[in-house]
Design an enzyme around this catalytic site. Structure first.
Site, PDB file in Angstrom:
ATOM      1  N   ASP A  11       0.825  -1.204   0.000  1.00 35.84           N
ATOM      2  CA  ASP A  11       0.000   0.000   0.000  1.00 35.84           C
ATOM      3  C   ASP A  11       0.861   1.256   0.000  1.00 35.84           C
ATOM      4  OD1 ASP A  11      -2.613   1.411   0.449  1.00 35.84           O
ATOM      5  OD2 ASP A  11      -1.634   1.962   2.325  1.00 35.84           O
TER       6      ASP A  11
ATOM      7  N   GLU B 275       1.207  -0.573  -5.165  1.00 36.81           N
ATOM      8  CA  GLU B 275       0.230   0.478  -5.431  1.00 36.81           C
ATOM      9  C   GLU B 275       1.036   1.776  -5.523  1.00 36.81           C
ATOM     10  OE1 GLU B 275      -3.353   3.166  -3.686  1.00 36.81           O
ATOM     11  OE2 GLU B 275      -1.719   2.418  -2.455  1.00 36.81           O
TER      12      GLU B 275
END
EC number: 2.4.1.18
Length: 733
Positions: A412, A465
């Site tokens: 993330d 990401e």
């Protein structure tokens, strides 16, 4: 208060330090010690009025004299070698046994110190935290925690009335790690660490950074986990996985938030076993290859969706215990599904019982808020310049892959790690040593965790990401890249959804939104993500993004999914979008499964299942997802009709042609150049009645006739249904 002093008796000042919880080296004072040639035992047992020491075999060692009414005892004994000691304590209320933790040696060894000090220890999850074990003939639990600046660290829990004076730990001076083996304690023991900071102040009780199990919120203590090894049955899956090249294999990912996928009739969460029984077969039946879970590391706040983790090594207790989570992964593997976890190494919440100022200093985070505080999420930023912090995170990644057989980690907020000025204004960030905005330490951390993952766990993968133009995110470390296997293609998502949200009459003026992505489509190994981020915070559901009346919205969505599955790149779809959830995602309730009773919603679900089947069955649609020789435009510039067509290829496989018509106008006898003359099967038609469409098409197949003097050797006249995508597979000539 004290008996007359003899040369073997303890200094009253040290006794006071023990009784008041201010002694910084309890192991140098409590337990068995040689004092001037005399063997002396010292123990602190609150509530005891008398204390008798014994060997494990039951031999009494000598009288223990109470030196302090709070429970400090001392006595000369007849043994001269270290060994486990059992005390028999008594007061007016009765008698009880106490096993002396200070009669045990250290569990960690010099090689642990060496590798920890070097920052290269890759088995920290076996050494730090709480581990139930047999040690020196006694069953108990070993605790170890890094707190280099603390004056004292103790293990506390119900077992010692949360009294930090009773189980202070031994400090390993070379590493700053504190450890203690506490006899008898085992599975299910609830505990925390009591820490006296460098300034002498008592800190709020801390959860264990390496805890493998945690209490269910709102409680936040750590739990000694069951050490029984899990019996895995996924050997065949792992063996096949190790041989996979995921760049050239189908990868269709179903992204799930476990708390809101489905719930019990009473509104409570399902547990891990119920997910194994319900989620796994559903996803397998839909033809996906992987389930991706929003973070399941323990977190205190449900609406954070797990992106504010406080127990990085603990599967959340919301859905059961760690063994339950292992059963879920095992079930997924036996159904042929991989499991991907969202992983959050970029930042952590500032809850006082978590990592924040863990030993009274900025330990896991930077002290300077320009480096250690994240303004977007009100969180602390890991200090990637500390080898201990890097080791903590690298070991965490390896822990999930090894202990729970996880197939991949989606990392993330990578962009927030790469740039020192991410979401910061001028003067709010600190340049690197070269004056730039790149976070050099974070870059090295990412390279390290990716390298170790691929080295130690073949067949697993890492997904970034990352939303910027940072070069080489999915390039190997040895060639200068960050070493990820894949990167989310945020540009594809943004451009194509912006195009699809426009009224069809305006789309011809924005044709490049659908073609621009091919300029950089092979610069990285991309995953095409329609994730949870696209259906929250007022963005609406996928269906509501589409223009037109209800029929056109469904047709647009089906055509878009067909376009996406035909486009180069791995696929990811968030739960609920496979059946066109009407409402924006709400993490507080289950998906609207009743919608599947309506034909249009069930039609979209059938389409996704068939798209997944075609994607997996046809090598042309997946084997060259990440390579330019697997794609060629056939029609890329018909903006007037908003039609797109391309061919997908793979070695030793029939080609596939994809044609999308993004207007509600049916187009008959539309000429499409084809790569081979012969019969082409209509493998997917998003306008089929089976999917809720108008059932227009080409009777299941078309024939491409040979032509000369064109850029393709054949042509076919197609009927393009309104707002549709066709996937045509070459059958032969």
């Amino acid at each position: 208060m004290y008996v007359s002093n003899e040369n073997w008796q303890a200094d009253p000042r040290e006794i006071e330090a023990i009784v008041n919880g201010r002694h910084g080296n309890a192991f140098a004072f409590l337990g068995l010690h040689q004092v001037g040639g005399t063997s002396v035992l010292r123990a602190f047992v609150p509530h005891a009025q008398t204390l008798h020491a014994h060997t494990l075999e039951g031999t009494e060692l000598g009288p223990m004299i109470q030196r302090h009414p709070a429970g400090f005892f001392e006595g000369k004994v007849t043994i001269d070698r270290p060994q486990p000691i059992r005390y028999r304590a008594a007061n007016e209320g009765g008698e009880w046994d106490v096993y002396d933790p200070y009669s045990f040696g250290p569990v960690l060894g010099p090689m642990d110190d060496y590798y920890i000090g070097e920052g290269s220890h890759l088995r920290l999850f076996d050494k730090l935290g709480a581990h139930e074990m047999e040690f020196e003939g006694i069953h108990g639990t070993h605790f170890a925690v890094w707190a280099p600046n603390a004056q004292r660290v103790s293990v506390v829990g119900l077992f010692n009335e949360w009294d930090g004076r009773r189980h202070p730990m031994r400090k390993r001076m070379d590493t700053g790690i504190w450890e203690v083996f506490i006899p008898i304690l085992g599975t299910g023991t609830v505990y925390k660490y009591e820490i006296v900071g460098a300034d002498g102040k008592l800190l709020p009780l801390k959860a264990d950074p390496f805890a493998r199990q945690s209490e269910l919120r709102p409680r936040n203590a750590s739990i000694v986990p069951d050490p029984t090894p899990f019996t895995w049955t996924d050997g065949a899956y792992l063996e096949a996985r190790a041989r996979k090249d995921w760049r050239r294999s189908p990868m269709s990912i179903y992204e799930v938030h476990l708390g809101s996928w489905r719930r019990r009739p009473d509104g409570h969460f399902l547990d891990y076993d119920q997910f194994a029984d319900q989620l796994v077969p559903y996803v397998a039946d839909m033809g996906y290859t992987h389930i991706e879970l929003l973070p399941i590391s323990e977190h205190p706040f449900d609406p954070s969706w797990g992106y504010q983790p406080t127990g990085l090594y603990s599967p959340t207790a919301r859905f059961g215990d760690p063994a339950g989570f292992a059963r879920f992964v095992d079930a997924a593997h036996n159904a042929g599904l991989g499991v991907i976890l969202d992983w959050v190494p970029a930042h952590f919440p500032t809850d006082e019982w978590g990592l924040s100022h863990f030993d009274g200093t900025a330990l896991y985070e930077h002290a300077d808020p320009r480096q250690g505080y994240h303004p977007d999420w009100n969180t602390a930023v890991y200090n990637f310049g500390r080898k201990e912090v890097v080791s903590y995170l690298v070991n965490n990644a390896l822990y999930w892959l090894e202990t729970f057989h996880i197939d991949g980690l989606r990392v993330d907020a990578v962009a927030s790690m790469l740039y020192l000025d991410y979401s910061r204004q001028h003067g709010q960030w600190v340049p690197n040593k070269f004056g730039g905005n790149e976070n050099i330490e974070a870059v090295e951390f990412l390279k390290r965790v990716n390298s170790e993952t691929y080295r130690l766990h073949p067949g697993t993968f890492m997904i970034a990401e990352e939303s910027t133009a940072w070069s080489g995110v999915s390039a190997p470390v040895h060639s200068g890249g960050l070493g990820f296997g894949f990167k989310w293609n945020m540009g594809f998502m943004n451009d194509t959804l912006r195009y699809m949200s426009r009224e069809p009459v305006h789309r011809k003026f924005h044709h490049n939104d659908m073609t621009f992505g091919m300029i950089y489509a092979f610069s990285e190994n991309f995953v095409l993500p329609i994730s949870h981020d696209e259906v929250v915070h007022g963005k609406g559901s996928m269906l509501s993004k589409m223009p037109g009346d209800d029929w056109q919205q469904f047709a647009n969505l089906r055509a878009y999914y067909g376009y996406m599955w035909g486009h180069p790149g791995k696929k990811l779809l968030f739960m609920g979008q496979e059946f066109a959830q009407r409402e924006e995602w709400n993490d507080g309730k289950a998906l609207d499964w009743f919608l599947l009773d309506a034909g249009m919603h069930e039609g979209v679900r059938r389409l996704i299942a068939d798209l997944n089947a075609a994607y997996r069955e046809l090598p042309a649609l997946h084997a060259r997802d990440c390579e330019p020789d697997g794609f060629e435009w056939i029609i890329g510039n018909d903006q007037h009709n908003s039609v797109f067509a391309w061919v997908r290829r793979a070695p030793d496989a029939d080609p596939v042609v994809v044609v999308s018509n993004f207007t509600p106008v049916p187009r008959d006898n539309y000429v499409v150049p084809m790569p081979i003359a012969g019969r082409w099967i209509e493998r997917i038609n998003t306008d089929a009645g089976w999917y809720g469409g108008s059932n227009g098409g080409n009777q299941g197949a078309v024939t491409a006739a040979a032509v000369t003097g064109r850029h393709m050797p054949a042509e076919a006249k197609l009927y393009l249904p309104p707002l549709s995508t066709l996937v045509l597979k070459f059958e032969g000539g």
